[in-house]
Motif scaffolding. Structure first.
Motif, PDB file in Angstrom:
ATOM      1  N   TYR A  87      45.990  36.180  41.989  1.00  0.00           N
ATOM      2  CA  TYR A  87      45.933  36.317  40.467  1.00  0.00           C
ATOM      3  C   TYR A  87      46.537  35.052  39.706  1.00  0.00           C
ATOM      4  CZ  TYR A  87      45.667  38.026  35.635  1.00  0.00           C
ATOM      5  OH  TYR A  87      45.503  38.185  34.450  1.00  0.00           O
ATOM      6  N   GLN A 114      44.323  32.201  40.495  1.00  0.00           N
ATOM      7  CA  GLN A 114      42.989  32.176  39.713  1.00  0.00           C
ATOM      8  C   GLN A 114      43.053  31.855  38.248  1.00  0.00           C
ATOM      9  OE1 GLN A 114      39.950  35.593  39.976  1.00  0.00           O
ATOM     10  NE2 GLN A 114      40.847  36.014  37.827  1.00  0.00           N
ATOM     11  N   ASN A 115      44.149  31.838  37.600  1.00  0.00           N
ATOM     12  CA  ASN A 115      44.357  31.856  36.375  1.00  0.00           C
ATOM     13  C   ASN A 115      45.130  30.567  35.987  1.00  0.00           C
ATOM     14  OD1 ASN A 115      43.283  34.373  34.732  1.00  0.00           O
ATOM     15  ND2 ASN A 115      44.532  35.112  36.623  1.00  0.00           N
ATOM     16  N   LEU A 174      39.740  39.150  45.051  1.00  0.00           N
ATOM     17  CA  LEU A 174      40.306  39.541  43.948  1.00  0.00           C
ATOM     18  C   LEU A 174      39.609  40.156  42.995  1.00  0.00           C
ATOM     19  CD1 LEU A 174      42.955  39.387  42.373  1.00  0.00           C
ATOM     20  CD2 LEU A 174      42.251  37.032  41.569  1.00  0.00           C
ATOM     21  N   GLU A 208      40.749  43.354  40.767  1.00  0.00           N
ATOM     22  CA  GLU A 208      41.403  42.964  39.688  1.00  0.00           C
ATOM     23  C   GLU A 208      41.521  44.139  38.658  1.00  0.00           C
ATOM     24  OE1 GLU A 208      40.511  38.791  37.221  1.00  0.00           O
ATOM     25  OE2 GLU A 208      38.821  39.939  38.045  1.00  0.00           O
ATOM     26  N   ILE A 260      45.055  45.420  38.872  1.00  0.00           N
ATOM     27  CA  ILE A 260      46.325  44.622  38.661  1.00  0.00           C
ATOM     28  C   ILE A 260      46.756  44.689  37.037  1.00  0.00           C
ATOM     29  CG2 ILE A 260      47.108  42.218  38.036  1.00  0.00           C
ATOM     30  CD1 ILE A 260      45.214  41.440  40.341  1.00  0.00           C
TER      31      ILE A 260
END
Length: 84
Positions: free
Chosen positions: A14, A17-18, A77, A81, A84
């Motif tokens: 995560y 990804q961000n 992910l 997702e 999370i």
């Protein structure tokens, strides 16, 4: 219910990804360890397993390891997702 080890993996995926850039081992470690999610050795095991399963790509430049999310990591992910 996911095991803590699986949660650590999802956190790392995560994070990558961000972000617009790759993250170093130090940056990931600082985030995880400052919040006391797990210890250093567990985190290194997480990073190793994510790299071995090709969910992360690792580049080493001048004694620094840089991690980036692979397409397979993005797909994985996306399945989790919502948890999370």
């Amino acid at each position: 219910m996911a095991t803590p080890f699986t949660v650590y993996k999802l956190i790392v995926l995560y994070m990558l990804q961000n972000t617009e850039n790759t993250l170093t081992n130090s940056q990931i470690s600082e985030f995880i360890l400052d919040r006391e999610y797990t210890d250093y050795f567990q985190l290194q095991k997480v990073l190793s397993e994510l790299t071995e399963t090709e969910l992360l790509h690792k580049r080493t430049i001048t004694n620094s390891s840089y991690y980036e999310l692979t397409e397979e990591g993005r797909k994985t992910l996306s399945y989790f997702e919502k948890d999370i």
